[in-house]
Design a protein around this motif. Structure first.
Motif, PDB file in Angstrom:
ATOM      1  N   ASP A 157      89.199  30.289  40.562  1.00 24.46           N
ATOM      2  CA  ASP A 157      88.349  29.335  39.860  1.00 24.46           C
ATOM      3  C   ASP A 157      87.390  28.649  40.826  1.00 24.46           C
ATOM      4  OD1 ASP A 157      89.450  29.865  37.393  1.00 24.46           O
ATOM      5  OD2 ASP A 157      90.961  28.282  37.551  1.00 24.46           O
ATOM      6  N   GLU A 158      87.884  28.312  42.021  1.00 19.00           N
ATOM      7  CA  GLU A 158      87.025  27.652  43.000  1.00 19.00           C
ATOM      8  C   GLU A 158      85.875  28.567  43.424  1.00 19.00           C
ATOM      9  OE1 GLU A 158      87.025  24.613  43.798  1.00 19.00           O
ATOM     10  OE2 GLU A 158      88.855  24.094  42.713  1.00 19.00           O
ATOM     11  N   ALA A 159      86.165  29.858  43.566  1.00 20.63           N
ATOM     12  CA  ALA A 159      85.099  30.804  43.889  1.00 20.63           C
ATOM     13  C   ALA A 159      84.081  30.886  42.749  1.00 20.63           C
ATOM     14  CB  ALA A 159      85.699  32.182  44.169  1.00 20.63           C
ATOM     15  N   THR A 160      84.585  30.796  41.526  1.00 18.04           N
ATOM     16  CA  THR A 160      83.693  30.817  40.361  1.00 18.04           C
ATOM     17  C   THR A 160      82.812  29.580  40.342  1.00 18.04           C
ATOM     18  OG1 THR A 160      85.292  32.099  39.065  1.00 18.04           O
ATOM     19  CG2 THR A 160      83.617  30.886  37.847  1.00 18.04           C
ATOM     20  N   VAL A 161      83.392  28.418  40.690  1.00 20.94           N
ATOM     21  CA  VAL A 161      82.610  27.173  40.728  1.00 20.94           C
ATOM     22  C   VAL A 161      81.480  27.284  41.747  1.00 20.94           C
ATOM     23  CG1 VAL A 161      82.704  24.735  41.352  1.00 20.94           C
ATOM     24  CG2 VAL A 161      84.476  25.712  39.880  1.00 20.94           C
ATOM     25  N   LYS A 162      81.771  27.851  42.927  1.00 24.44           N
ATOM     26  CA  LYS A 162      80.725  28.026  43.932  1.00 24.44           C
ATOM     27  C   LYS A 162      79.622  28.946  43.421  1.00 24.44           C
ATOM     28  CE  LYS A 162      83.813  27.298  47.886  1.00 24.44           C
ATOM     29  NZ  LYS A 162      84.403  27.908  49.109  1.00 24.44           N
ATOM     30  N   PHE A 163      80.019  29.990  42.708  1.00 27.95           N
ATOM     31  CA  PHE A 163      79.052  30.917  42.115  1.00 27.95           C
ATOM     32  C   PHE A 163      78.146  30.182  41.129  1.00 27.95           C
ATOM     33  CE2 PHE A 163      77.987  33.704  38.550  1.00 27.95           C
ATOM     34  CZ  PHE A 163      77.348  34.743  39.197  1.00 27.95           C
ATOM     35  N   ILE A 164      78.735  29.333  40.288  1.00 30.12           N
ATOM     36  CA  ILE A 164      77.956  28.578  39.296  1.00 30.12           C
ATOM     37  C   ILE A 164      76.987  27.629  39.992  1.00 30.12           C
ATOM     38  CG2 ILE A 164      78.112  26.857  37.463  1.00 30.12           C
ATOM     39  CD1 ILE A 164      80.818  28.084  36.708  1.00 30.12           C
ATOM     40  N   LYS A 165      77.459  26.961  41.028  1.00 29.17           N
ATOM     41  CA  LYS A 165      76.594  26.016  41.744  1.00 29.17           C
ATOM     42  C   LYS A 165      75.383  26.723  42.348  1.00 29.17           C
ATOM     43  CE  LYS A 165      80.114  22.567  43.007  1.00 29.17           C
ATOM     44  NZ  LYS A 165      80.840  21.937  44.146  1.00 29.17           N
ATOM     45  N   ARG A 166      75.606  27.898  42.945  1.00 26.69           N
ATOM     46  CA  ARG A 166      74.485  28.628  43.542  1.00 26.69           C
ATOM     47  C   ARG A 166      73.466  29.035  42.485  1.00 26.69           C
ATOM     48  NH1 ARG A 166      78.630  31.248  46.540  1.00 26.69           N
ATOM     49  NH2 ARG A 166      78.480  33.073  45.180  1.00 26.69           N
ATOM     50  N   ALA A 167      73.948  29.395  41.296  1.00 29.21           N
ATOM     51  CA  ALA A 167      73.046  29.901  40.260  1.00 29.21           C
ATOM     52  C   ALA A 167      72.372  28.787  39.479  1.00 29.21           C
ATOM     53  CB  ALA A 167      73.811  30.808  39.299  1.00 29.21           C
ATOM     54  N   LEU A 168      73.079  27.674  39.238  1.00 32.64           N
ATOM     55  CA  LEU A 168      72.570  26.662  38.311  1.00 32.64           C
ATOM     56  C   LEU A 168      72.209  25.334  38.954  1.00 32.64           C
ATOM     57  CD1 LEU A 168      75.055  27.194  35.315  1.00 32.64           C
ATOM     58  CD2 LEU A 168      72.881  28.354  35.779  1.00 32.64           C
ATOM     59  N   LEU A 202      83.843  25.816  32.031  1.00 29.56           N
ATOM     60  CA  LEU A 202      83.841  26.688  33.207  1.00 29.56           C
ATOM     61  C   LEU A 202      83.504  28.127  32.816  1.00 29.56           C
ATOM     62  CD1 LEU A 202      84.401  27.007  36.260  1.00 29.56           C
ATOM     63  CD2 LEU A 202      86.787  27.490  35.666  1.00 29.56           C
ATOM     64  N   GLN A 203      84.093  28.608  31.728  1.00 26.79           N
ATOM     65  CA  GLN A 203      83.822  29.973  31.291  1.00 26.79           C
ATOM     66  C   GLN A 203      82.396  30.119  30.765  1.00 26.79           C
ATOM     67  OE1 GLN A 203      85.960  32.246  32.024  1.00 26.79           O
ATOM     68  NE2 GLN A 203      87.488  30.761  32.703  1.00 26.79           N
ATOM     69  N   LEU A 204      81.941  29.136  30.004  1.00 27.26           N
ATOM     70  CA  LEU A 204      80.583  29.207  29.466  1.00 27.26           C
ATOM     71  C   LEU A 204      79.538  29.151  30.582  1.00 27.26           C
ATOM     72  CD1 LEU A 204      80.863  26.875  26.330  1.00 27.26           C
ATOM     73  CD2 LEU A 204      80.658  29.365  26.354  1.00 27.26           C
ATOM     74  N   TYR A 205      79.756  28.293  31.566  1.00 28.48           N
ATOM     75  CA  TYR A 205      78.801  28.194  32.675  1.00 28.48           C
ATOM     76  C   TYR A 205      78.800  29.463  33.527  1.00 28.48           C
ATOM     77  CZ  TYR A 205      77.120  23.443  32.165  1.00 28.48           C
ATOM     78  OH  TYR A 205      76.464  22.322  31.721  1.00 28.48           O
ATOM     79  N   VAL A 261      74.092  35.584  33.460  1.00 27.50           N
ATOM     80  CA  VAL A 261      72.922  36.016  32.692  1.00 27.50           C
ATOM     81  C   VAL A 261      71.630  35.597  33.383  1.00 27.50           C
ATOM     82  CG1 VAL A 261      71.672  35.691  30.526  1.00 27.50           C
ATOM     83  CG2 VAL A 261      74.134  36.062  30.483  1.00 27.50           C
ATOM     84  N   LEU A 262      71.572  34.336  33.825  1.00 25.57           N
ATOM     85  CA  LEU A 262      70.350  33.856  34.468  1.00 25.57           C
ATOM     86  C   LEU A 262      70.107  34.560  35.806  1.00 25.57           C
ATOM     87  CD1 LEU A 262      70.458  30.004  33.761  1.00 25.57           C
ATOM     88  CD2 LEU A 262      68.928  31.700  32.757  1.00 25.57           C
ATOM     89  N   SER A 263      71.150  34.744  36.590  1.00 26.89           N
ATOM     90  CA  SER A 263      70.954  35.359  37.908  1.00 26.89           C
ATOM     91  C   SER A 263      70.626  36.838  37.800  1.00 26.89           C
ATOM     92  CB  SER A 263      72.211  35.163  38.760  1.00 26.89           C
ATOM     93  OG  SER A 263      73.325  35.802  38.176  1.00 26.89           O
ATOM     94  N   GLN A 264      71.197  37.519  36.804  1.00 26.44           N
ATOM     95  CA  GLN A 264      70.979  38.958  36.671  1.00 26.44           C
ATOM     96  C   GLN A 264      69.658  39.302  35.991  1.00 26.44           C
ATOM     97  OE1 GLN A 264      73.129  41.758  37.481  1.00 26.44           O
ATOM     98  NE2 GLN A 264      74.103  40.279  38.809  1.00 26.44           N
ATOM     99  N   PHE A 265      69.280  38.502  34.993  1.00 21.20           N
ATOM    100  CA  PHE A 265      68.153  38.891  34.155  1.00 21.20           C
ATOM    101  C   PHE A 265      66.942  37.966  34.232  1.00 21.20           C
ATOM    102  CE2 PHE A 265      72.058  40.370  32.006  1.00 21.20           C
ATOM    103  CZ  PHE A 265      71.823  41.728  32.069  1.00 21.20           C
ATOM    104  N   VAL A 266      67.080  36.804  34.852  1.00 16.89           N
ATOM    105  CA  VAL A 266      65.953  35.856  34.882  1.00 16.89           C
ATOM    106  C   VAL A 266      65.538  35.538  36.317  1.00 16.89           C
ATOM    107  CG1 VAL A 266      65.136  33.579  34.187  1.00 16.89           C
ATOM    108  CG2 VAL A 266      66.661  34.863  32.679  1.00 16.89           C
ATOM    109  N   GLN A 267      66.442  35.003  37.104  1.00 16.18           N
ATOM    110  CA  GLN A 267      66.074  34.548  38.444  1.00 16.18           C
ATOM    111  C   GLN A 267      65.640  35.689  39.351  1.00 16.18           C
ATOM    112  OE1 GLN A 267      69.639  32.442  39.511  1.00 16.18           O
ATOM    113  NE2 GLN A 267      68.921  30.506  38.656  1.00 16.18           N
ATOM    114  N   SER A 268      66.098  36.894  39.054  1.00 13.39           N
ATOM    115  CA  SER A 268      65.730  38.034  39.894  1.00 13.39           C
ATOM    116  C   SER A 268      64.230  38.286  39.909  1.00 13.39           C
ATOM    117  CB  SER A 268      66.459  39.288  39.403  1.00 13.39           C
ATOM    118  OG  SER A 268      66.151  39.549  38.047  1.00 13.39           O
ATOM    119  N   TRP A 269      63.525  37.870  38.833  1.00 10.48           N
ATOM    120  CA  TRP A 269      62.066  38.044  38.806  1.00 10.48           C
ATOM    121  C   TRP A 269      61.319  36.727  38.667  1.00 10.48           C
ATOM    122  CZ3 TRP A 269      59.791  36.039  34.482  1.00 10.48           C
ATOM    123  CH2 TRP A 269      60.600  35.886  33.344  1.00 10.48           C
TER     124      TRP A 269
END
Length: 323
Positions: free
Chosen positions: A37-48, A83-86, A92-100
């Motif tokens: 879960d902590e790794a997931t939180v770090k992932f969310i912080k980087r993306a959002l 946590l799951q929704l974020y 979705v944002l990192s794969q399909f939006v932020q990449s471009w």
């Protein structure tokens, strides 16, 4: 809407009879997070939370301090659901939006605006869900809808076998017509017309009127986590699903029938099937599963179920004639 009629007085905004656990499990409740879960939180912080936004997979980016609850708005009344929704939103944002998007503009507020919009919608939806009579919806209306669908499919399949009989889809639409799935897609012109009707129906389901008003809580995080793991394994988009072969499809059906028989209590299944022979039970269930073999008819069931859910969550759509 063809099957979701105006709600009867019994369904006018009745609150759910399920235990109200949201207050006891509010945002102030202590959370127990695993290392995953902590790794997931770090992932969310980087993306959002990063400004400017960083690629979610960039683990070399500086770590963002602060609790996730302080950095992002609440999506629901439960932190584990959030946590799951974020996580889904971050993927979705990192794969399909932020990449471009980050390549064409220095806008650092876009992600935050998306998060605020999502939070506004999910909080409003949660409030409406609390007013739905879930007992009636899950134990009466949805099973009744499924039963009516299966009966219509059974009649359509039997009618199509007589000499000069119509197709299964034609008979079904005679019994349970729906504008979104008409006319029957039999040639290029009818396929295009049916597609346009389906698009119109989809827009109706997300009408401006609904935009303005925009399960049990303990089970929801596990369901969301299962969805996230299936669609985004390892927080990346999973590979495309390979369609099963005919032999694999038959084995899937047999395994499904076996699982249904195994999960039923012995006394209940013996009374229902009027036999103790599990092979006969499985054969009976397999014949019922054959009623779900037609993709077009399955779409009719999905459309009807979605309409029912929308009318129960947004009863004003039926009252104002949007149905």
């Amino acid at each position: 809407m063809a099957h979701a009629a105006r709600p009867s007085p019994a369904h006018q905004r009745q609150p759910s009879r399920l235990p109200q656990q949201a207050d006891a499990l509010s945002s102030n409740a202590p959370e127990r997070r695993t290392a995953k879960d902590e790794a997931t939180v770090k992932f969310i912080k980087r993306a959002l939370c990063a400004k400017p936004a960083k690629p979610a997979q960039d683990e070399t980016a500086p770590e963002i301090d602060g609790n996730l609850e302080d950095l992002l708005p609440r999506l629901t009344s439960r932190a584990d659901v959030d946590l799951q929704l974020y996580t889904i939103l971050a993927v979705v944002l990192s794969q399909f939006v932020q990449s471009w998007y980050n390549r064409i503009t220095p806008d650092a507020d876009f992600v935050g605006e998306v998060v605020q919009i999502v939070a506004h919608c999910t909080r409003g939806l949660e409030e409406r869900l609390k007013l739905v009579d879930l007992d009636s919806l899950l134990l009466d209306e949805l099973p009744g809808l499924l039963d009516a669908h299966l009966q219509a499919v059974d009649v359509a399949m039997r009618s199509s076998k007589v000499p000069y009989g119509n197709s299964i889809a034609a008979v079904y639409q005679t019994l349970r017509p729906h504008n979104a799935l008409l006319p029957l897609p039999v040639d290029e012109a009818s396929i295009l017309s049916q597609h346009n009707n389906e698009v119109d129906w989809s827009q109706l389901m997300m009408s401006a009127h609904m935009h303005e008003r925009i399960l049990r809580p303990a089970l929801l995080p596990h369901i969301l986590q299962a969805i996230r793991s299936a669609v985004f394994p390892g927080n990346v988009l999973g590979p495309a699903r390979q369609a099963p072969s005919q032999a694999e499809t038959l084995e899937i059906k047999r395994e499904c029938a076996r699982a249904i028989v195994d999960i039923l209590p012995h006394t209940a299944r013996t009374l229902y099937f009027a036999t103790q022979d599990t092979a006969l039970m499985q054969a009976d269930i397999e014949s019922t599963l054959d009623l779900f073999a037609d993709a077009y008819l399955n779409k009719n069931l999905i459309v009807a179920a979605l309409e029912l859910l929308v009318v129960r969550l947004f009863p004003e759509t039926a009252e104002t004639g949007e149905s």
